[in-house]
Scaffold this active site. Sequence first.
Site, PDB file in Angstrom:
ATOM      1  N   VAL A 251       0.825  -1.210   0.000  1.00 28.75           N
ATOM      2  CA  VAL A 251       0.000   0.000   0.000  1.00 28.75           C
ATOM      3  C   VAL A 251       0.860   1.263   0.000  1.00 28.75           C
ATOM      4  CG1 VAL A 251      -0.159   0.013   2.539  1.00 28.75           C
ATOM      5  CG2 VAL A 251      -1.964   1.109   1.191  1.00 28.75           C
ATOM      6  N   LYS A 252       2.113   1.145   0.444  1.00 29.02           N
ATOM      7  CA  LYS A 252       2.959   2.320   0.617  1.00 29.02           C
ATOM      8  C   LYS A 252       3.355   3.003  -0.691  1.00 29.02           C
ATOM      9  CE  LYS A 252       3.232   2.081   5.123  1.00 29.02           C
ATOM     10  NZ  LYS A 252       2.627   3.090   5.994  1.00 29.02           N
ATOM     11  N   ASP A 253       3.154   2.321  -1.821  1.00 33.88           N
ATOM     12  CA  ASP A 253       3.458   2.981  -3.098  1.00 33.88           C
ATOM     13  C   ASP A 253       2.623   4.249  -3.253  1.00 33.88           C
ATOM     14  OD1 ASP A 253       5.270   1.072  -3.753  1.00 33.88           O
ATOM     15  OD2 ASP A 253       4.043   0.062  -5.258  1.00 33.88           O
TER      16      ASP A 253
END
Lengths: 321, 91
Positions: A48-50
């Site tokens: 999700v950090k993208d």
Amino acid sequence: MARFESVLEVVGDTPLVGLPRLSPTAAPGAPPVRLWAKLEDRNPTGSVKDRAALWMVRAAERAGRLRPGDTILEPTSGNTGIALAMVAKLRGYRLVCVMPENVSAERTQLLRMYGAEIITSPAAGGSNMAVAQAKQIAAEHPDWVMLFQYGNEANARAHYETTGPELLRDLPTITHFVAGLGTTGTLMGTGRYLREKVPEIEIVAAEPRYGEQVYGLRNIDEGYVPELYDASVLSRRFSVGTRDAVLRTRQLVEVEGLFVGFSTGAVAHAALAVAHEALKAGRRADVAFLVADAGWKYLSTGAYGGTLSDAEEALEGQLWA
Amino acid sequence: MAIEVRIPTILRQYTGGAKAVEGAGDTLADLLTNLDTAHPGLRARLITAEGGLHRFVNVYVNDEDVRFLGALDAKLDDGDTVTILPAVAGG
């Protein structure tokens, strides 16, 4: 159209999948209670950090804070670092990560592979110490740019502008959104958007409760609450222990064929709790929860096999979320 | 009425090293007052001078954060488990 100009264009717009086998079965005639998983492991670097990484870099570029060749500094327990390393490589920046030494081996390998430099912080201090150490390093290197995911509004805004709208588009009948609480960016951004559109929605946080070693002698007067955190966005907040997280992680593979990281196991545990409450109360529920990453980066922990107690022992002292 | 209270390492100096102690009370505030008689000093580490929960302390009743259950007014029942932990960031 599934053709894109660059890997950066593939960030977000992740699939939402139904979990018919994991969802509790309502009695005939009773309103349905359904669980859904948003697969953030389908982002380019697998987490999700993208979204946060891309939004934070773009915001800094627009503000003139980042110029080609600059050095980015970031405290991270892994996924944000990996995402930033990919974005930094494609946009021409150097990345220095401050990371607790007790994270999985794969995270360090991935960061190095993408060309990031790693400064380790003591395991006993966890992410709190990584944050403190990064702030100190930033003061010593005024020319380095710290994006600071814990306090950067672009982190939450990524979710307000993308994750939230995607969820509502794919599940207009959503009643609950459940996600992990780390920087709090996912819950703050997605939560604010969904609350505006679906006022009666419940925003539920699941935070990992690590083994005792992780908390160690952590001083209560020197704790850390991310600057982004606003408790009024949340409806409830659960603490999920290692055993429950591992149990649900395994259940997701066995029952639904979803191979997820342990933080998602914790999130699924909280999602099941609210789903069963709705079932008991005879209320309709569409519970969407966020799969922050897949299990690949955690295989070396050995916690996917053996007994639950073995797994708990393997993860003792590790920042598994 | 017995409630199990799990104590983090940093606060075990007040419980003679015990990882968990038992207490009683209808609310979290009552429980902390009750605990302070057997374990003097513990309450003062959790509650600020203004009377609220310390910002960097998280307290959970059966794994749910008490700040969303009425904070110090959170209702407790026999058999509940209360967990006290220092606040930790992720990411």
